[in-house]
Design a protein around this motif. Structure first.
Motif, PDB file in Angstrom:
ATOM      1  N   TYR A 142     -36.176   7.070  -0.990  1.00 16.67           N
ATOM      2  CA  TYR A 142     -36.425   8.649  -1.252  1.00 16.67           C
ATOM      3  C   TYR A 142     -35.348   8.833  -1.934  1.00 16.67           C
ATOM      4  N   SER A 187     -43.272  -3.330  -0.910  1.00 17.10           N
ATOM      5  CA  SER A 187     -43.801  -4.327  -0.108  1.00 17.10           C
ATOM      6  C   SER A 187     -43.501  -5.196   0.947  1.00 17.10           C
ATOM      7  N   ARG A 232     -38.520  -5.960   1.724  1.00 16.49           N
ATOM      8  CA  ARG A 232     -37.177  -5.667   1.844  1.00 16.49           C
ATOM      9  C   ARG A 232     -36.488  -5.919   0.572  1.00 16.49           C
ATOM     10  N   THR A 263     -42.557   3.194  -1.917  1.00 10.50           N
ATOM     11  CA  THR A 263     -42.812   2.422  -0.484  1.00 10.50           C
ATOM     12  C   THR A 263     -42.934   0.814  -1.196  1.00 10.50           C
ATOM     13  N   SER A 320     -40.849   9.792  -3.288  1.00  9.72           N
ATOM     14  CA  SER A 320     -40.650   8.334  -2.450  1.00  9.72           C
ATOM     15  C   SER A 320     -41.358   6.944  -3.174  1.00  9.72           C
ATOM     16  N   TRP A 343     -30.554  -2.352   0.745  1.00 11.20           N
ATOM     17  CA  TRP A 343     -31.701  -1.996   1.563  1.00 11.20           C
ATOM     18  C   TRP A 343     -30.905  -1.420   2.935  1.00 11.20           C
ATOM     19  N   ASP A 393     -35.684   4.599   4.349  1.00  2.91           N
ATOM     20  CA  ASP A 393     -36.088   4.222   5.925  1.00  2.91           C
ATOM     21  C   ASP A 393     -36.585   2.895   6.011  1.00  2.91           C
ATOM     22  N   ASN A 394     -35.535   2.310   6.532  1.00  2.00           N
ATOM     23  CA  ASN A 394     -35.882   0.689   6.640  1.00  2.00           C
ATOM     24  C   ASN A 394     -37.280   0.354   7.359  1.00  2.00           C
ATOM     25  N   ALA A 395     -37.378   1.048   8.181  1.00  2.00           N
ATOM     26  CA  ALA A 395     -38.589   0.638   8.998  1.00  2.00           C
ATOM     27  C   ALA A 395     -39.845   0.671   8.162  1.00  2.00           C
ATOM     28  N   GLU A 396     -40.030   1.528   7.144  1.00  2.00           N
ATOM     29  CA  GLU A 396     -40.962   1.776   6.411  1.00  2.00           C
ATOM     30  C   GLU A 396     -40.811   0.899   4.859  1.00  2.00           C
ATOM     31  N   ASN A 397     -39.743   0.427   4.638  1.00  2.00           N
ATOM     32  CA  ASN A 397     -39.249   0.040   3.336  1.00  2.00           C
ATOM     33  C   ASN A 397     -39.408   0.920   2.444  1.00  2.00           C
ATOM     34  N   THR A 398     -39.223   2.482   2.368  1.00  2.00           N
ATOM     35  CA  THR A 398     -39.342   3.378   1.722  1.00  2.00           C
ATOM     36  C   THR A 398     -37.993   4.053   1.254  1.00  2.00           C
TER      37      THR A 398
END
Length: 121
Positions: free
Chosen positions: A76, A25, A27, A23, A21, A49, A69-74
């Motif tokens: 995988y 900071s 987009r 993450t 993963s 993105w 995971d767009n909500a978490e800017n993560t």
């Protein structure tokens, strides 16, 4: 300052799986590269993105999956059916503007510190 924080590396036997993963900071369009000992850093996978555009290196197609995971800017990287040739330091990378493939390290704007993946035979 842009930060990319990776996690998920480790030791796995051939045929096993790992999930990395990263993450960010903010987009960004995200990618994974890897660098094996005495080798150049090579492209693994890239995702926009939005998640709507995805590209893979031929060496990992059908075994690795990149997703966001767009909500978490993560981002995988699910890695299945690993083999010893996948052993490398895996780096997360990000770019602000989308561009089409091919991708090399110069195409990316930001880098994570890397996480080691070791696949034993």
């Amino acid at each position: 300052q842009v930060q990319l924080v990776e996690s998920g590396g480790g030791l796995v036997q051939a045929g096993g799986s790992l999930r990395l993963s990263c993450t960010a900071s903010g987009r960004y369009h995200m990618a994974w590269f890897r660098q094996a000992p005495q080798q150049e850093r090579e492209f693994v996978a890239m995702i926009a993105w939005s998640g709507g555009l995805i590209y893979y290196a031929d060496s990992v197609k059908g075994r690795f999956t990149i997703f966001m995971d767009n909500a978490e800017n993560t981002a995988y990287l699910q890695m299945n059916n690993l083999n010893p040739e996948d052993t490398a330091i895996y780096y997360c990378a990000a770019k602000t503007r989308w561009s089409p493939p091919p991708y090399d390290a110069t195409a990316m704007n930001y880098w994570g510190k890397g996480t080691l993946v070791t696949v034993s035979s």
